[in-house]
Design a protein around this motif. Structure first.
Motif, short mmCIF file in Angstrom:
data_model
loop_
_atom_site.label_atom_id
_atom_site.label_comp_id
_atom_site.label_asym_id
_atom_site.label_seq_id
_atom_site.Cartn_x
_atom_site.Cartn_y
_atom_site.Cartn_z
N ALA A 129 1.28 9.82 5.82
CA ALA A 129 1.42 10.94 4.89
C ALA A 129 0.24 11.00 3.93
N ALA A 130 -0.24 9.84 3.49
CA ALA A 130 -1.38 9.80 2.58
C ALA A 130 -2.63 10.35 3.26
N LYS A 131 -2.84 9.96 4.52
CA LYS A 131 -4.03 10.44 5.23
C LYS A 131 -3.96 11.95 5.45
N VAL A 132 -2.79 12.45 5.85
CA VAL A 132 -2.64 13.90 6.07
C VAL A 132 -2.87 14.67 4.77
N THR A 133 -2.38 14.13 3.66
CA THR A 133 -2.58 14.77 2.36
C THR A 133 -4.07 14.89 2.03
N ILE A 134 -4.81 13.83 2.31
CA ILE A 134 -6.26 13.84 2.05
C ILE A 134 -6.96 14.86 2.93
N VAL A 135 -6.57 14.90 4.21
CA VAL A 135 -7.21 15.84 5.15
C VAL A 135 -6.91 17.28 4.75
N ARG A 136 -5.67 17.55 4.35
CA ARG A 136 -5.28 18.92 4.04
C ARG A 136 -5.84 19.42 2.72
N LEU A 137 -5.96 18.54 1.75
CA LEU A 137 -6.45 18.98 0.44
C LEU A 137 -7.98 19.10 0.39
N HIS A 138 -8.67 18.33 1.25
CA HIS A 138 -10.14 18.41 1.31
C HIS A 138 -10.80 17.96 -0.02
N ARG A 139 -12.11 17.88 0.03
CA ARG A 139 -12.99 17.72 -1.13
C ARG A 139 -12.72 16.46 -1.95
N PHE A 140 -12.18 15.43 -1.32
CA PHE A 140 -12.07 14.14 -2.00
C PHE A 140 -13.43 13.44 -1.92
N PRO A 141 -13.67 12.45 -2.77
CA PRO A 141 -14.90 11.66 -2.62
C PRO A 141 -15.04 11.15 -1.19
N ARG A 142 -16.25 11.02 -0.72
CA ARG A 142 -16.53 10.78 0.70
C ARG A 142 -15.85 9.51 1.24
N PHE A 143 -15.68 8.50 0.42
CA PHE A 143 -15.13 7.24 0.91
C PHE A 143 -13.62 7.28 1.10
N VAL A 144 -12.93 8.28 0.52
CA VAL A 144 -11.47 8.27 0.48
C VAL A 144 -10.85 8.39 1.87
N LEU A 145 -11.33 9.32 2.67
CA LEU A 145 -10.74 9.51 4.01
C LEU A 145 -10.93 8.28 4.90
N PRO A 146 -12.14 7.70 4.98
CA PRO A 146 -12.27 6.48 5.79
C PRO A 146 -11.37 5.34 5.31
N VAL A 147 -11.20 5.21 3.99
CA VAL A 147 -10.33 4.16 3.47
C VAL A 147 -8.88 4.42 3.88
N ALA A 148 -8.44 5.68 3.79
CA ALA A 148 -7.08 6.02 4.19
C ALA A 148 -6.87 5.78 5.68
N GLY A 149 -7.86 6.17 6.49
CA GLY A 149 -7.77 5.92 7.93
C GLY A 149 -7.74 4.44 8.25
N GLY A 150 -8.56 3.67 7.53
CA GLY A 150 -8.57 2.22 7.74
C GLY A 150 -7.26 1.58 7.34
N LEU A 151 -6.66 2.08 6.25
CA LEU A 151 -5.36 1.56 5.83
C LEU A 151 -4.29 1.83 6.89
N LEU A 152 -4.27 3.05 7.41
CA LEU A 152 -3.30 3.39 8.45
C LEU A 152 -3.50 2.53 9.69
N PHE A 153 -4.75 2.34 10.08
CA PHE A 153 -5.04 1.51 11.26
C PHE A 153 -4.58 0.07 11.02
N THR A 154 -4.83 -0.46 9.84
CA THR A 154 -4.45 -1.83 9.52
C THR A 154 -2.94 -2.01 9.55
N VAL A 155 -2.22 -1.04 9.00
CA VAL A 155 -0.76 -1.12 8.99
C VAL A 155 -0.21 -1.06 10.42
N LEU A 156 -0.79 -0.19 11.24
CA LEU A 156 -0.35 -0.10 12.64
C LEU A 156 -0.58 -1.42 13.37
N ILE A 157 -1.72 -2.04 13.14
CA ILE A 157 -2.00 -3.33 13.77
C ILE A 157 -0.99 -4.37 13.30
N GLY A 158 -0.63 -4.33 12.02
CA GLY A 158 0.35 -5.27 11.49
C GLY A 158 1.72 -5.08 12.13
#
Length: 265
Positions: A129-158
């Motif tokens: 949900a956090a990643k989708v929110t970032i994608v839909r709202l746009h215009r966040f600082p450049r690092f935010v989306l990769p961090v959100a994607g990395g968090l989702l990937f890490t949780v999935l691996i866990g």
């Protein structure tokens, strides 16, 4: 560019969806309503779909690096739509897992591994949900989306590591096929109480205990011997947790005697 105060939106989405998943899973395991498709049982179904999600998540990571031009090749036009489609497919593959974990098995904590799996399972949908929110709202600082994607990937691996990796690492001994005598000291009547209190009926079908669980093997159909049951209850395997640390040797003996005496009758 949005100000950093807008980070509250994806953080709120993470908290709300994670908490909602946890609240929906706040119940005892239910004995009916499971499905297994072409898998041997619902536990292996969960592990299979979780593994497929992780494979797709790795592909998502690869295509995301391609989209952000972190790879040494030029980006073809098909990368973006394929990235989106693989993400949607990965989300769809989480739904059979979520159905069984949230609505059937519920939030559990009999061991550190299971507790970690339950917490990470709730966090998956918060991170999504956090990643989708970032994608839909746009215009966040450049690092935010990769961090959100990395968090989702890490949780999935866990989630995958605490479920599928653990399951595939279990050694399952086949039933001996030979009836083993029930020790004279065993108390099948006391074992009936242990069967109920330990929640065995939420996973197994056994008419003598009025149990109709669909997660594990049907004990009436399997008709295991005393030693087969005792060994499985004590050490676990094949998706079943070990009860050696939760039940005494006498309780394990008694419940094994109860099952061996009554299965299939």
């Amino acid at each position: 560019m949005r100000s950093y105060r807008w980070l509250a939106a994806p953080l709120l989405a993470f908290a709300v969806f994670s908490l909602t998943a946890g609240l929906l899973a706040n119940h005892q395991p239910r004995s009916k309503g499971y499905f297994r498709l072409f898998f041997s049982d619902p536990i292996h179904l969960k592990a299979g779909f979780a593994t497929a999600v992780v494979v797709l998540a790795c592909f998502q990571l690869f295509t995301a690096a391609w989209i952000f031009r972190k790879l040494p090749w030029s980006k073809p036009a098909w990368v973006n739509p394929v990235h989106r489609c693989s993400g949607r497919l990965a989300f769809a593959f989480t739904l059979p897992v979520a159905y069984h974990c949230i609505f059937k098995l519920g939030f559990q904590d009999p061991s550190t591994r299971v507790l970690a799996h339950s917490l990470l399972g709730c966090a998956v949908y918060g991170a999504f949900a956090a990643k989708v929110t970032i994608v839909r709202l746009h215009r966040f600082p450049r690092f935010v989306l990769p961090v959100a994607g990395g968090l989702l990937f890490t949780v999935l691996i866990g989630v995958w590591y605490t479920s599928a990796v653990w399951l595939y690492g279990q050694k399952t001994a086949a039933p001996s096929g030979k009836p083993s005598p029930i020790p004279a000291a065993a108390r099948p009547a006391a074992g009936a109480t242990v069967f109920t209190q330990a929640g065995c009926g939420s996973c197994h079908t056994l008419a003598a205990a009025s149990a109709s669980g669909q997660i594990g093997p049907n004990l009436d159909a399997l008709r295991p011997g005393f030693e087969d049951v005792r060994g499985k209850v004590e050490t676990g395997g094949g998706g079943m947790p070990a009860f050696a640390g939760r039940l005494s040797k006498e309780q394990i003996r008694d419940v094994a005697a109860f099952v061996a005496k009554n299965a299939g009758r």
